[in-house]
Design an enzyme around this catalytic site. Structure first.
Site, PDB file in Angstrom:
ATOM      1  N   GLY A  12       3.600  -5.637   8.187  1.00  0.00           N
ATOM      2  CA  GLY A  12       2.869  -6.865   8.524  1.00  0.00           C
ATOM      3  C   GLY A  12       3.692  -8.098   8.216  1.00  0.00           C
ATOM      4  O   GLY A  12       3.184  -9.055   7.624  1.00  0.00           O
ATOM      5  N   GLY A  16       1.811 -14.458   8.861  1.00  0.00           N
ATOM      6  CA  GLY A  16       1.193 -14.699   7.563  1.00  0.00           C
ATOM      7  C   GLY A  16       2.129 -14.630   6.377  1.00  0.00           C
ATOM      8  O   GLY A  16       3.306 -14.992   6.442  1.00  0.00           O
ATOM      9  N   GLY A  18       3.340 -12.068   4.830  1.00  0.00           N
ATOM     10  CA  GLY A  18       4.422 -11.080   4.952  1.00  0.00           C
ATOM     11  C   GLY A  18       5.645 -11.684   5.609  1.00  0.00           C
ATOM     12  O   GLY A  18       6.794 -11.416   5.220  1.00  0.00           O
ATOM     13  N   SER A 144      -6.504  -7.323  -2.770  1.00  0.00           N
ATOM     14  CA  SER A 144      -7.288  -8.564  -2.771  1.00  0.00           C
ATOM     15  C   SER A 144      -8.245  -8.572  -3.955  1.00  0.00           C
ATOM     16  O   SER A 144      -8.535  -7.514  -4.545  1.00  0.00           O
ATOM     17  CB  SER A 144      -8.087  -8.658  -1.470  1.00  0.00           C
ATOM     18  OG  SER A 144      -8.923  -9.785  -1.478  1.00  0.00           O
ATOM     19  N   TYR A 167     -13.632  -4.508   4.560  1.00  0.00           N
ATOM     20  CA  TYR A 167     -12.366  -5.081   4.069  1.00  0.00           C
ATOM     21  C   TYR A 167     -12.247  -4.837   2.564  1.00  0.00           C
ATOM     22  O   TYR A 167     -11.221  -4.357   2.069  1.00  0.00           O
ATOM     23  CB  TYR A 167     -12.336  -6.584   4.374  1.00  0.00           C
ATOM     24  CG  TYR A 167     -11.138  -7.311   3.814  1.00  0.00           C
ATOM     25  CD1 TYR A 167      -9.899  -7.232   4.442  1.00  0.00           C
ATOM     26  CD2 TYR A 167     -11.235  -8.076   2.651  1.00  0.00           C
ATOM     27  CE1 TYR A 167      -8.791  -7.901   3.928  1.00  0.00           C
ATOM     28  CE2 TYR A 167     -10.130  -8.747   2.138  1.00  0.00           C
ATOM     29  CZ  TYR A 167      -8.909  -8.660   2.779  1.00  0.00           C
ATOM     30  OH  TYR A 167      -7.815  -9.314   2.270  1.00  0.00           O
TER      31      TYR A 167
HETATM   32  N1  LIG Z   1      -4.900 -14.537   3.598  1.00  0.00           N
HETATM   33  C1  LIG Z   1      -5.433 -14.414   2.393  1.00  0.00           C
HETATM   34  O1  LIG Z   1      -5.959 -15.384   1.823  1.00  0.00           O
HETATM   35  C2  LIG Z   1      -5.372 -13.101   1.670  1.00  0.00           C
HETATM   36  C3  LIG Z   1      -6.053 -12.986   0.449  1.00  0.00           C
HETATM   37  C4  LIG Z   1      -5.992 -11.779  -0.242  1.00  0.00           C
HETATM   38  C5  LIG Z   1      -5.257 -10.747   0.290  1.00  0.00           C
HETATM   39  N2  LIG Z   1      -4.606 -10.878   1.485  1.00  0.00           N
HETATM   40  C6  LIG Z   1      -3.848  -9.732   2.007  1.00  0.00           C
HETATM   41  O2  LIG Z   1      -2.551 -10.161   2.365  1.00  0.00           O
HETATM   42  C7  LIG Z   1      -2.049  -9.313   3.397  1.00  0.00           C
HETATM   43  C8  LIG Z   1      -1.460 -10.163   4.518  1.00  0.00           C
HETATM   44  O3  LIG Z   1      -2.494 -10.945   5.062  1.00  0.00           O
HETATM   45  P1  LIG Z   1      -2.255 -12.306   5.863  1.00  0.00           P
HETATM   46  O4  LIG Z   1      -3.287 -13.236   5.387  1.00  0.00           O
HETATM   47  O5  LIG Z   1      -0.819 -12.671   5.819  1.00  0.00           O
HETATM   48  O6  LIG Z   1      -2.677 -11.815   7.323  1.00  0.00           O
HETATM   49  P2  LIG Z   1      -2.165 -12.166   8.793  1.00  0.00           P
HETATM   50  O7  LIG Z   1      -1.517 -13.500   8.848  1.00  0.00           O
HETATM   51  O8  LIG Z   1      -3.329 -11.913   9.670  1.00  0.00           O
HETATM   52  O9  LIG Z   1      -1.016 -11.085   9.038  1.00  0.00           O
HETATM   53  C9  LIG Z   1      -1.323  -9.727   9.067  1.00  0.00           C
HETATM   54  C10 LIG Z   1      -0.086  -8.912   9.373  1.00  0.00           C
HETATM   55  O10 LIG Z   1      -0.497  -7.540   9.461  1.00  0.00           O
HETATM   56  C11 LIG Z   1      -0.142  -7.030  10.723  1.00  0.00           C
HETATM   57  N3  LIG Z   1      -1.128  -6.093  11.258  1.00  0.00           N
HETATM   58  C12 LIG Z   1      -2.458  -6.302  11.451  1.00  0.00           C
HETATM   59  N4  LIG Z   1      -3.017  -5.238  12.057  1.00  0.00           N
HETATM   60  C13 LIG Z   1      -2.019  -4.338  12.241  1.00  0.00           C
HETATM   61  C14 LIG Z   1      -1.966  -3.050  12.801  1.00  0.00           C
HETATM   62  N5  LIG Z   1      -3.034  -2.452  13.340  1.00  0.00           N
HETATM   63  N6  LIG Z   1      -0.771  -2.417  12.848  1.00  0.00           N
HETATM   64  C15 LIG Z   1       0.323  -3.007  12.354  1.00  0.00           C
HETATM   65  N7  LIG Z   1       0.345  -4.229  11.800  1.00  0.00           N
HETATM   66  C16 LIG Z   1      -0.819  -4.885  11.746  1.00  0.00           C
HETATM   67  C17 LIG Z   1      -0.031  -8.236  11.645  1.00  0.00           C
HETATM   68  O11 LIG Z   1       0.827  -7.895  12.711  1.00  0.00           O
HETATM   69  P3  LIG Z   1       0.698  -8.526  14.184  1.00  0.00           P
HETATM   70  O12 LIG Z   1       1.673  -9.665  14.204  1.00  0.00           O
HETATM   71  O13 LIG Z   1       1.096  -7.395  15.055  1.00  0.00           O
HETATM   72  O14 LIG Z   1      -0.737  -8.957  14.357  1.00  0.00           O
HETATM   73  C18 LIG Z   1       0.555  -9.271  10.697  1.00  0.00           C
HETATM   74  O15 LIG Z   1       1.955  -9.131  10.621  1.00  0.00           O
HETATM   75  C19 LIG Z   1      -3.222  -8.434   3.845  1.00  0.00           C
HETATM   76  O16 LIG Z   1      -3.103  -7.158   3.279  1.00  0.00           O
HETATM   77  C20 LIG Z   1      -4.426  -9.156   3.276  1.00  0.00           C
HETATM   78  O17 LIG Z   1      -5.511  -8.296   3.037  1.00  0.00           O
HETATM   79  C21 LIG Z   1      -4.658 -12.039   2.182  1.00  0.00           C
END
Ligand SMILES: NC(=O)c1ccc[n+]([C@@H]2O[C@H](COP(=O)([O-])OP(=O)(O)OC[C@H]3O[C@@H](n4cnc5c(N)ncnc54)[C@H](OP(=O)(O)O)[C@@H]3O)[C@@H](O)[C@H]2O)c1
Length: 274
Positions: A12, A16, A18, A144, A167
């Site tokens: 990922g 975001g 990542g 999370s 989630y």
């Molecule tokens: N945002 C927050 O505030 C927050 C808080 C706590 C924890 N987290 C955790 O942090 C991590 C990253 O989240 P983020 O906020 O950076 O999210 P994000 O911006 O939505 O990015 C998600 C990433 O995961 C990939 N992904 C999603 N579905 C997928 C699938 N079916 N197969 C392969 N790749 C997939 C996406 O790839 P594509 O480019 O292909 O869509 C993207 O690279 C997650 O595990 C999330 O639970 C986030």
């Protein structure tokens, strides 16, 4: 940890937090293996990193809503590399991405459980030989603070479904897996920790939920980088962090029977039992 010449896989990393972590690790001299579904987004990131004069990352495309695709990802990484210093299991979907309703993965599992937990569980197991070959190596599971206890009578949440419950269940499963895997890897030179990176970072999954972000990807990224590279966490394993600090997870994470149950079910579901 000096990251120069280290090989790091971040799932990922096309979007975001990542994406941010991949860029930062490349700046530190790591050879970064980026992953996502979208080749165009990966291309843009690779161009950005190489423009900065850093080693060009390799992109691995895989849809983690399919266990076959996760297996292909592990096989491709294993074919290209003899060792992996850090594996950051970060890919995920939020409570609202693509709608809050219940959906099934390619394998018929509840989608959020499949993408956020099961695929990372499978990848970690399949990549262990590479991680052990790089010892001391690290696994970081991006979980999370949103955690919901697992109902073992309805693991796939067929009743009372909500995107946020699904989630949160998947995120607690990651934490429970982290504790178990740490015990299994004791003495193997591979540590595994999980974390809540930051609350409501400004990312796609947060925006999809219509939530006003309160943190930046830089804040969450720093917490992930801390577990991936920090000297103060070298040798520490099986822990959960809230940002930069060690924290307690939902009580179910510390229930050994619940973890054993989850582990057995997970091994069955991903086809690694026996
Ligand atoms: N945002 C927050 O505030 C927050 C808080 C706590 C924890 N987290 C955790 O942090 C991590 C990253 O989240 P983020 O906020 O950076 O999210 P994000 O911006 O939505 O990015 C998600 C990433 O995961 C990939 N992904 C999603 N579905 C997928 C699938 N079916 N197969 C392969 N790749 C997939 C996406 O790839 P594509 O480019 O292909 O869509 C993207 O690279 C997650 O595990 C999330 O639970 C986030």
């Amino acid at each position: 940890m000096d990251m120069a010449g280290k090989t790091v896989l971040i799932t990922g990393s096309t979007d975001g937090v990542g994406r941010y972590v991949a860029s930062e690790l490349a700046k530190q001299g790591a050879y970064v293996l980026i992953h996502g579904r979208d080749a165009a987004r990966a291309k843009t990131l690779i161009a950005e990193i190489t423009r900065g004069g850093h080693a060009a990352p390799t992109f691995y495309q895989a849809d983690l809503s399919s266990l076959a695709s996760a297996r292909q990802l592990a096989a491709a990484v294993s074919a290209d590399h003899r060792k992996l210093d850090v594996f950051i299991s970060n890919a995920g979907i939020g409570s609202m991405n693509g709608g809050a309703e219940r959906r099934a993965s390619a394998d018929g599992h509840e989608l959020r459980f499949a993408v956020n937990y099961l695929s990372g569980f499978l990848l970690a197991h399949l990549l262990l030989p590479l991680l052990k070959a790089a010892a001391p190596a690290r696994i970081v599971n991006v979980a999370s603070l949103g955690q919901h206890p697992i109902d073992f009578d309805d693991l796939m949440i067929t009743k009372n479904y909500s995107g946020s419950r699904a989630y949160a269940q998947s995120k607690l499963a990651q934490i429970m897996f982290t504790i178990d895997l740490a015990a299994e890897l004791k003495g193997a030179g591979v540590t595994v920790n999980s974390l809540h990176p930051a609350t409501y970072m400004n990312t796609t999954m947060v925006r999809a939920g219509g939530i006003t972000p309160v943190s930046t990807v830089e804040q969450g990224g720093a917490a992930i980088l801390h577990l991936a590279t920090g000297d103060d966490v070298a040798g520490k394993s099986g822990l959960f962090f809230n940002g930069m600090n060690e924290a307690r997870a939902n009580p179910q994470a510390y229930d050994e029977d619940a973890r054993k149950r989850l582990r057995k079910l997970s091994l069955d579901l991903v086809g690694l039992a026996g």
